[in-house]
Design a protein around this motif. Sequence first.
Motif, PDB file in Angstrom:
ATOM      1  N   PRO A 227       0.741  -1.326  -0.046  1.00 55.22           N
ATOM      2  CA  PRO A 227       0.037   0.008  -0.245  1.00 55.22           C
ATOM      3  C   PRO A 227       0.988   1.248   0.129  1.00 55.22           C
ATOM      4  N   ASP A 228       0.354   2.337  -0.619  1.00 55.75           N
ATOM      5  CA  ASP A 228       1.072   3.605  -0.541  1.00 55.75           C
ATOM      6  C   ASP A 228       0.481   4.354   0.674  1.00 55.75           C
ATOM      7  N   LEU A 229      -0.325   3.960   1.283  1.00 54.37           N
ATOM      8  CA  LEU A 229      -1.006   4.754   2.665  1.00 54.37           C
ATOM      9  C   LEU A 229      -1.658   3.711   3.389  1.00 54.37           C
ATOM     10  N   ILE A 230      -1.385   3.733   4.921  1.00 56.00           N
ATOM     11  CA  ILE A 230      -2.094   2.953   5.960  1.00 56.00           C
ATOM     12  C   ILE A 230      -2.991   4.017   6.462  1.00 56.00           C
ATOM     13  N   ILE A 231      -4.155   3.795   6.720  1.00 58.34           N
ATOM     14  CA  ILE A 231      -5.055   4.365   7.684  1.00 58.34           C
ATOM     15  C   ILE A 231      -5.386   3.323   8.776  1.00 58.34           C
ATOM     16  N   TYR A 232      -4.834   3.541  10.036  1.00 61.18           N
ATOM     17  CA  TYR A 232      -4.712   2.569  11.162  1.00 61.18           C
ATOM     18  C   TYR A 232      -5.739   3.260  12.268  1.00 61.18           C
ATOM     19  N   ASP A 233      -6.760   2.269  12.400  1.00 62.23           N
ATOM     20  CA  ASP A 233      -7.708   2.768  13.492  1.00 62.23           C
ATOM     21  C   ASP A 233      -7.080   1.841  14.774  1.00 62.23           C
ATOM     22  N   ALA A 234      -6.655   2.734  15.682  1.00 58.96           N
ATOM     23  CA  ALA A 234      -6.237   2.204  16.820  1.00 58.96           C
ATOM     24  C   ALA A 234      -7.084   2.070  18.008  1.00 58.96           C
ATOM     25  N   GLY A 235      -8.282   1.702  17.829  1.00 63.56           N
ATOM     26  CA  GLY A 235      -9.141   1.358  18.936  1.00 63.56           C
ATOM     27  C   GLY A 235      -8.680   0.885  20.234  1.00 63.56           C
ATOM     28  N   VAL A 236      -8.921   1.479  21.508  1.00 64.34           N
ATOM     29  CA  VAL A 236      -8.544   0.960  22.682  1.00 64.34           C
ATOM     30  C   VAL A 236      -9.500   0.138  23.359  1.00 64.34           C
ATOM     31  N   ASP A 237     -10.620  -0.082  22.794  1.00 66.91           N
ATOM     32  CA  ASP A 237     -11.821  -0.870  23.209  1.00 66.91           C
ATOM     33  C   ASP A 237     -11.396  -2.600  23.361  1.00 66.91           C
ATOM     34  N   ILE A 238     -10.145  -2.570  23.035  1.00 72.93           N
ATOM     35  CA  ILE A 238      -9.870  -4.137  23.155  1.00 72.93           C
ATOM     36  C   ILE A 238      -8.886  -4.242  24.659  1.00 72.93           C
ATOM     37  N   HIS A 239      -9.028  -3.199  25.470  1.00 73.78           N
ATOM     38  CA  HIS A 239      -8.556  -3.391  26.778  1.00 73.78           C
ATOM     39  C   HIS A 239      -9.471  -4.183  27.662  1.00 73.78           C
ATOM     40  N   THR A 240      -8.712  -4.816  28.603  1.00 74.18           N
ATOM     41  CA  THR A 240      -9.516  -5.916  29.494  1.00 74.18           C
ATOM     42  C   THR A 240     -10.545  -5.089  30.326  1.00 74.18           C
ATOM     43  N   ASP A 241     -10.536  -3.721  30.453  1.00 70.93           N
ATOM     44  CA  ASP A 241     -11.348  -3.255  31.210  1.00 70.93           C
ATOM     45  C   ASP A 241     -12.359  -2.376  30.379  1.00 70.93           C
ATOM     46  N   TYR A 280     -14.418   3.060  25.661  1.00 70.56           N
ATOM     47  CA  TYR A 280     -15.557   3.570  26.176  1.00 70.56           C
ATOM     48  C   TYR A 280     -15.609   3.411  27.922  1.00 70.56           C
ATOM     49  N   SER A 281     -14.364   3.590  28.386  1.00 67.48           N
ATOM     50  CA  SER A 281     -14.399   3.607  29.795  1.00 67.48           C
ATOM     51  C   SER A 281     -14.884   5.013  30.250  1.00 67.48           C
ATOM     52  N   LYS A 282     -15.593   5.169  31.517  1.00 67.05           N
ATOM     53  CA  LYS A 282     -16.054   6.269  31.902  1.00 67.05           C
ATOM     54  C   LYS A 282     -15.017   7.045  32.742  1.00 67.05           C
ATOM     55  N   ASP A 283     -13.957   6.488  32.945  1.00 63.40           N
ATOM     56  CA  ASP A 283     -12.824   7.168  33.814  1.00 63.40           C
ATOM     57  C   ASP A 283     -12.052   7.835  32.745  1.00 63.40           C
ATOM     58  N   MET A 284     -12.169   9.075  32.847  1.00 63.36           N
ATOM     59  CA  MET A 284     -11.495   9.864  31.595  1.00 63.36           C
ATOM     60  C   MET A 284      -9.833   9.888  31.680  1.00 63.36           C
ATOM     61  N   ALA A 285      -9.517   9.905  32.973  1.00 66.04           N
ATOM     62  CA  ALA A 285      -7.875   9.717  33.146  1.00 66.04           C
ATOM     63  C   ALA A 285      -7.405   8.407  32.664  1.00 66.04           C
ATOM     64  N   LYS A 286      -8.256   7.513  32.930  1.00 64.90           N
ATOM     65  CA  LYS A 286      -7.614   6.083  32.487  1.00 64.90           C
ATOM     66  C   LYS A 286      -7.756   6.076  30.959  1.00 64.90           C
ATOM     67  N   LEU A 287      -8.845   6.447  30.413  1.00 62.25           N
ATOM     68  CA  LEU A 287      -9.057   6.375  29.073  1.00 62.25           C
ATOM     69  C   LEU A 287      -8.087   7.238  28.096  1.00 62.25           C
ATOM     70  N   SER A 288      -7.852   8.312  28.783  1.00 59.80           N
ATOM     71  CA  SER A 288      -6.628   9.244  28.199  1.00 59.80           C
ATOM     72  C   SER A 288      -5.337   8.505  28.316  1.00 59.80           C
ATOM     73  N   LEU A 289      -4.919   8.192  29.365  1.00 60.10           N
ATOM     74  CA  LEU A 289      -3.688   7.120  29.220  1.00 60.10           C
ATOM     75  C   LEU A 289      -3.783   6.080  28.036  1.00 60.10           C
ATOM     76  N   LEU A 290      -4.806   5.272  28.001  1.00 64.75           N
ATOM     77  CA  LEU A 290      -5.046   4.283  26.871  1.00 64.75           C
ATOM     78  C   LEU A 290      -4.728   4.743  25.628  1.00 64.75           C
ATOM     79  N   HIS A 291      -5.623   5.958  25.278  1.00 66.57           N
ATOM     80  CA  HIS A 291      -5.330   6.531  23.989  1.00 66.57           C
ATOM     81  C   HIS A 291      -3.887   7.246  23.815  1.00 66.57           C
ATOM     82  N   SER A 292      -3.458   7.729  24.854  1.00 68.31           N
ATOM     83  CA  SER A 292      -2.026   8.322  24.607  1.00 68.31           C
ATOM     84  C   SER A 292      -1.027   7.416  24.183  1.00 68.31           C
ATOM     85  N   GLN A 293      -1.377   5.894  24.357  1.00 66.86           N
ATOM     86  CA  GLN A 293      -0.269   5.006  24.009  1.00 66.86           C
ATOM     87  C   GLN A 293       0.230   5.192  22.686  1.00 66.86           C
TER      88      GLN A 293
END
Length: 309
Positions: A227-241, A280-293
């Motif tokens: 491919p000449d471009l990859i569009i990557y969907d990095a969903g964190v809803d794979i997380h155990t919590d 989809y965590s309701k804990d914004m601090a935790k969710l921000s940490l996960l997305h920040s990875q």
Amino acid sequence: MSTLPLVYHASYSQLALPSNHRFPISKYHALYNYLLSQGIATPSQFISPTKADFEYLAALHDQSYVKGFISGELDSKLMRRIGFPWSEHLVERSLYSVAGTALTCKLAIKHGCALHLSGGYHHAHQHFGSGYCIFNDLALAAVHSLQIDNIETVLIFDCDVHQGDGTATMMATQEQIITSSIHCQQNFPSRKQISDYDIELSRGTSDKDYLETVKQTLSYLIRLHKPDLIIYDAGVDIHTDDNLGYFDVSTDGIRERDNEVIRQAKMAKIPIACVIGGGYSKDMAKLSLLHSQLFSAANNIWQSTGSSS
């Protein structure tokens, strides 16, 4: 550009929802603040999109659906399927967010890598929205990117825990766009569609099996399709919590996944545009940490290898 381009608009979280609504709409603004407070990003890295117009959306979506949503005249059953109450703020954030993914692709093609603090609305179909997705930013951005010089093949690599069913149906006849979805088989949507490559994993899948699947799948797709471009969907809803997930992937596992995907793209010298996808965590601090990875992974690889432009 010596720093990583990041795409964000304040409208992303400017939507009033009922207190018991399952979608954590404030996560976009929370992630923006988190990236700045942790030194993962600086204000100068952020670029704001302009709103997507009717012609851009109608290139793939049914015209009456686009008009009905924007005007607030969409059938109530269709709005219930989307999962949000209609409002002008919903229209605003949707138009900016869809355009944001297209801008992220354009920046990635120019600079090698770019990230969007929204996006991944892969349940949106041609004639209707679903699962909190109104317009399919991934499909629209992929088709739009084919108009850019030297972009002949685009890979949509979807690692959200839910299948990208809308992307599958909308891209079914697009030979230049390769769709791949690695998702939980026993999860929404109950009726799966057919992507070019669907990898269905069982509930409870943990780090080792998940990471090996991602690594091997992406490597294979890069070798086969170049491919000449990859569009990557990095969903964190794979997380155990995660509230809507059902996988057993750790925070470290998310970081390793994002490192692996961006590393492979960089090694193959393929521009990569990343969107944050579900979480989809309701804990914004935790969710921000996960997305920040994702952003930390991109920063590490960016700083160690430099720009490809």
